[in-house]
Design an enzyme around this catalytic site. Structure first.
Site, mmCIF file in Angstrom:
data_model
loop_
_atom_site.group_PDB
_atom_site.id
_atom_site.type_symbol
_atom_site.label_atom_id
_atom_site.label_comp_id
_atom_site.label_asym_id
_atom_site.label_seq_id
_atom_site.Cartn_x
_atom_site.Cartn_y
_atom_site.Cartn_z
ATOM 1 N N SER A 40 -1.096 5.046 2.191
ATOM 2 C CA SER A 40 -0.101 6.042 1.728
ATOM 3 C C SER A 40 -1.009 7.229 1.182
ATOM 4 O O SER A 40 -0.611 8.288 1.255
ATOM 5 C CB SER A 40 0.561 5.511 0.746
ATOM 6 O OG SER A 40 1.298 4.139 0.933
ATOM 7 N N TYR A 56 12.868 2.836 5.362
ATOM 8 C CA TYR A 56 14.332 3.359 5.699
ATOM 9 C C TYR A 56 15.389 2.424 5.351
ATOM 10 O O TYR A 56 16.349 2.629 4.509
ATOM 11 C CB TYR A 56 14.255 4.085 6.947
ATOM 12 C CG TYR A 56 15.544 5.206 7.151
ATOM 13 C CD1 TYR A 56 15.437 6.339 6.476
ATOM 14 C CD2 TYR A 56 16.543 4.751 7.710
ATOM 15 C CE1 TYR A 56 16.334 7.229 6.615
ATOM 16 C CE2 TYR A 56 17.798 5.455 7.808
ATOM 17 C CZ TYR A 56 17.594 6.741 6.956
ATOM 18 O OH TYR A 56 18.666 7.734 7.103
ATOM 19 N N TYR A 99 1.688 -5.092 3.627
ATOM 20 C CA TYR A 99 1.586 -4.519 2.655
ATOM 21 C C TYR A 99 3.177 -4.258 2.178
ATOM 22 O O TYR A 99 3.993 -3.762 2.776
ATOM 23 C CB TYR A 99 1.095 -2.920 3.221
ATOM 24 C CG TYR A 99 1.322 -1.829 2.284
ATOM 25 C CD1 TYR A 99 1.233 -1.859 0.685
ATOM 26 C CD2 TYR A 99 1.008 -0.437 2.712
ATOM 27 C CE1 TYR A 99 1.315 -0.948 -0.081
ATOM 28 C CE2 TYR A 99 0.908 0.502 1.814
ATOM 29 C CZ TYR A 99 1.052 0.313 0.319
ATOM 30 O OH TYR A 99 1.087 1.375 -0.305
ATOM 31 N N LYS A 135 -1.201 -6.890 0.225
ATOM 32 C CA LYS A 135 -1.501 -5.939 -0.709
ATOM 33 C C LYS A 135 0.110 -5.935 -1.533
ATOM 34 O O LYS A 135 0.879 -5.454 -0.905
ATOM 35 C CB LYS A 135 -1.929 -4.537 -0.363
ATOM 36 C CG LYS A 135 -1.781 -3.497 -1.440
ATOM 37 C CD LYS A 135 -2.144 -1.787 -0.718
ATOM 38 C CE LYS A 135 -2.152 -0.988 -2.041
ATOM 39 N NZ LYS A 135 -2.173 0.243 -1.767
#
Length: 297
Positions: free
Chosen positions: A44, A107, A133, A162
């Site tokens: 990110s 989304y 993640y 994570k």
């Protein structure tokens, strides 16, 4: 497999929006020299969402070659097209990366069964280690302990997660649920200030953005914890609490983090990819003040 202090590395661009390979090399070498236990590229904070597939492939080659096996290399391979996620994962495997980090589909807010099939299909397409993640604030869906346990027990190459949830109880439940059945599965916190709570709950470390700025601080914190030097732990934790304010200076936070890296002495541009906006002088002064308050100017 992936334990300790890991950095989701910023991606340095020049003022034309092109990769600044010299600047990226300086960032990588600094992180390795300060003992980071792994580097994640195209996460990110690495602006994966603003890069083309060809740009990602170019940068993967560069990152693997520059790190040169000095620390594990992870590649952020998440996206909205499953075929592209699989293709990028396979490319990373061929390039010599040590693993991929894949954010859950985003989304739409998807149910557990849909997310399971997404990761199951990816796991079957590669032998590369996969780190899940979990970032519900961005994806609209949560990787629950039950879902993670199912994936971890069915696929040996799904090796870690994570957990970017601002609630240590969520991470604790993951640790307790998954490690009972697969002790070697790695659980990392995605929030910088949760390193110590993560370790105390039986987790394995942190994968967080502030390590771009103060890798020495996090390295020292982990060493102090292992040595049971709790005075040093408290002092380091207090500095991290101050540095957490850097995430609020710019929106998104990437320009602010780059500004802090530059003010920390790394000669890089603070340029970011659209739709993010460049850091202003006023914001840069706010970053400078936070660094000074934390003793990291």
């Amino acid at each position: 497999m992936f334990k300790g202090i890991l950095t989701p590395v910023i991606t340095v661009f020049d003022d034309r929006g092109k990769f600044d390979f010299e600047g990226n090399t300086a960032v990588i070498n600094r992180l390795i020299e300060h003992g980071m236990h792994g580097l994640l590229f195209l996460g990110s904070i690495g602006e994966f969402f603003a890069l083309t597939m060809e740009e990602k492939k170019e940068f993967i080659h560069f990152a693997v070659q520059t790190v040169d096996k000095r620390t594990p290399v992870l590649i952020g391979a998440g996206g909205t097209v499953p075929e592209e996620v699989a293709a990028l994962t396979q490319f990373a495997e061929q390039a010599g990366a040590d693993g991929v980090v894949v954010v859950s589909p985003y989304y739409f807010s998807l149910n557990a069964e849909t997310i399971y099939h997404y990761y199951a299909s990816l796991a079957r397409s590669t032998s590369l280690p996969i780190m899940l993640y979990n970032f519900p604030d961005r994806t609209g869906s949560d990787l629950t302990p039950a879902l993670v346990l199912r994936l971890a027990t069915e696929f040996s190459n799904i090796v870690a997660i994570k957990d970017t949830v601002d609630n240590i109880s969520h991470t604790r439940k993951l640790i307790q649920t998954v490690k009972e059945h697969r002790p070697e599965f790695t659980v990392l916190s995605g929030f910088d200030e949760y390193l110590i709570p993560n370790l105390m709950a039986g987790g394995d470390g942190v994968l967080c953005g502030l390590t771009n700025i103060a890798p020495d601080l996090f390295d020292g914190l982990l060493k102090a914890y292992r040595a049971q030097d709790f005075a040093k732990v408290a002092a380091a934790q207090a500095k991290i609490a101050i540095l957490m304010n850097l995430y609020e200076v710019t929106n998104p936070f990437i320009a602010g983090i780059k500004g802090a890296v530059k003010l920390s002495g790394v000669p890089i541009s603070t340029a970011v990819k659209a739709p993010a906006a460049a850091i202003t002088e006023q914001q840069l002064e706010a970053v400078r003040a936070i660094l000074a308050k934390a003793g990291k100017e």
